[in-house]
Write a protein that holds these residues in place. Sequence first.
Motif, PDB file in Angstrom:
ATOM      1  N   ARG A 218      63.999   7.867  32.765  1.00 26.69           N
ATOM      2  CA  ARG A 218      65.460   7.809  32.841  1.00 26.69           C
ATOM      3  C   ARG A 218      65.979   8.758  33.925  1.00 26.69           C
ATOM      4  O   ARG A 218      66.940   8.458  34.632  1.00 26.69           O
ATOM      5  N   GLN A 282      65.406   0.279  23.017  1.00 25.13           N
ATOM      6  CA  GLN A 282      66.650   0.646  23.704  1.00 25.13           C
ATOM      7  C   GLN A 282      66.460   0.642  25.222  1.00 25.13           C
ATOM      8  O   GLN A 282      67.347   0.233  25.971  1.00 25.13           O
ATOM      9  N   GLN A 622      73.402   0.949  21.546  1.00 24.03           N
ATOM     10  CA  GLN A 622      72.357   0.057  22.064  1.00 24.03           C
ATOM     11  C   GLN A 622      71.716   0.628  23.326  1.00 24.03           C
ATOM     12  O   GLN A 622      70.529   0.423  23.573  1.00 24.03           O
ATOM     13  N   ALA A 623      72.492   1.336  24.130  1.00 21.71           N
ATOM     14  CA  ALA A 623      71.977   1.845  25.406  1.00 21.71           C
ATOM     15  C   ALA A 623      71.012   3.002  25.152  1.00 21.71           C
ATOM     16  O   ALA A 623      71.126   3.717  24.152  1.00 21.71           O
ATOM     17  N   ALA A 680      81.263  -0.276  28.905  1.00 21.05           N
ATOM     18  CA  ALA A 680      79.841  -0.620  29.012  1.00 21.05           C
ATOM     19  C   ALA A 680      79.328  -0.356  30.423  1.00 21.05           C
ATOM     20  O   ALA A 680      78.210   0.145  30.616  1.00 21.05           O
ATOM     21  N   GLN A 684      76.291   2.381  31.868  1.00 25.09           N
ATOM     22  CA  GLN A 684      75.126   1.985  32.664  1.00 25.09           C
ATOM     23  C   GLN A 684      75.059   2.693  34.015  1.00 25.09           C
ATOM     24  O   GLN A 684      74.039   2.631  34.698  1.00 25.09           O
TER      25      GLN A 684
END
Length: 696
Positions: A218, A282, A622-623, A680, A684
């Motif tokens: 990440r 995820q 969810q992310a 959203a 991201q």
Amino acid sequence: MGNRLANEKSPYLLQHANNPVNWYPWSEEAFEEAKERNCPIFLSVGYSTCHWCHVMERESFEDEEVAAILNHNFVSIKVDREERPDIDHIYMSVCLAMTGQGGWPLTILMTPDKKPFYAGTYFPKHEKWDRVGLVEILIQVSEKWRQDPGLLLGMAEKVSSSVFAEKRYSQDGELNEETLLKAFSLAGELFDKEYGGFGTAPKFPTPHNLAFLLRYWRREGGREALDMVTHTLERMYRGGIYDHIGYGFSRYSTDKKWLAPHFEKMLYDNALLALAYIEGYQATGRKLYARVAKEIFTYVLRDMTSPEGGFYSAEDADSEGEEGKFYVWTPAEIKDVLGEQDGAAYCRLFDITAKGNFAGRNIPNLIDAPSFNDDGELTLAAEETAGYIESLRNKLFDAREKRAHPHKDDKTLTSWNGLMIAALARGAAVFGEDLYRRAAVKAVEFIMQKLRRTDGRLLARYRDGEAAYPAYLDDYAFLVWGLWELYEADFTASHLENALALTGQMIDLFWDAENGGFYFSGKDTEQLISRPKEVYDGALPSGNSVALLNLLRLARLTADGELMDIAEKQIKAFSGSIGQYPWGYTHFLMGVDFMLGPTREIVIAGKAGAADTGAMLNAARQAFLPNATLLFHPPGETGRQIEKVIPFLKEQRQINEKATAYICENYACRAPVTDLQQFADMLQQEPVYLSRNVHH
């Protein structure tokens, strides 16, 4: 005729209550007896689902000859390592120092004042497989004690002064992005490109290694770290280490393919692996990982949950005196249950052959099975649907239930329950499954009611109506982890209040104000021969590592500068030692990654149960945002309750009666948004990484 263990609650001690050995539990009575008789102590440490502990019991502790030698020449003490990890930690460090290896059963010979002079693990009754025999050791030591006790006492002093001198962790060096890179590079060197996992057999899942690599991916981008995780998650699931009939993972694999496990199932492995599969889902959206996590929860809620709501500790590898007997099959047994045609299909898919893959029988596995499709199901012939395979599994499960089951260790440990609460809470948040949330809440209520003293001090173990042993660092750290995960699942303010109160207790009881870091045992407990600190992340992450991430997250959630100061001191306390071999401290490095930033604070202000509020919360859950904290600020009394814990929420309210998202990053807050798609998209966006060192 029983011995003194008959009055204990530990399943492990009770297993030995009818041995001819005159066992004592760890107690002042035992040490006084040794002093009075002027004889050495034989200390045996294990746990109830330990295969080699059972072997040593059958060969030696049930044997009249061995019992006579022990009873005449020693005071014998039995310890359940899961009840008394403080004793286990101390004497395991002796075994590692003296022999270079450890494990259970742990065997220690020591003086009446608890100073060890001989250490080992499993010993056969008499010499075999190039292992010295227990009888020979006991006779030699008892003769030496009579003839020249000064020699053994001198050895004990020497061992104690070298092993028990307080370990000084190096504080030289910085923990920074280069440290994370070094850990990632070491992972690459150890990674098994064919079967996943790290190193050679025996292979342990070590889920925090995967969690660290997901955070590294990440942070740094690129595919390599993510590919190591995804390959390992799939290969572990395909292997026999996963129970394809009843679900859940065994403790480790004896081979590099993950085929033949050591069949015991531990609560902590299944909690941490469920978290790893959820995070894999995820990060990638792969439905296979979600399915595996849900299957683990099915196993835990079906087989490992007490009626009162706590979670049991473990299931044994052995049944009817044979390792793995409950789990293995022949083709004939499969066909007896499923019939010829369905049985042949199952055998073909799950590697059940006449030759066998485990001592002439078969561990069901998918090591060489076809690939998985986008729905997380095997790519099979049209008639072999997921529903068809599931119907076969159900029949085999029902048939297997009629077999003699392995022993279940039904004590409840606060620490391991904390891990399962964390996993279920994350599952509830990510999958929207209220069953998981309810199970986590019930377990928290059980611990708060049954595993606390009247003064609020946590206790470590509950069984058969009795809570005992002042809780250790791991109990506090793991439970606090579960509580903040549960807050992010249901946004009940009391979970955060409990997490903060227990963190305050933890600092008071375990913190080393002089050198930094947390001791394993509290300042208010029995003073053993040493008071160690543990930071190495082995099969389980250390209490120090979990506490670090807790402190950082709670400091961010509550804007508490004192918690941040302690976290910074904790990083400094261990920085040099961790910098030398960072791959051994991957859970701690997740705290370093969080500290390096950037972190995000996400607040959703909206009405509980409203569609727009739910949609925003789901988008955040969810992310894969490991360094984000999520807060919910509803209107009314519920909102006022969370404002008492987190005062800055007062200013973050709904705009125009719509669910409103506030995102702060790198200590700067963006304009609030009420549009779901805009929110959203913001989630991201790549975070802005500010490189800096941690600890100065």
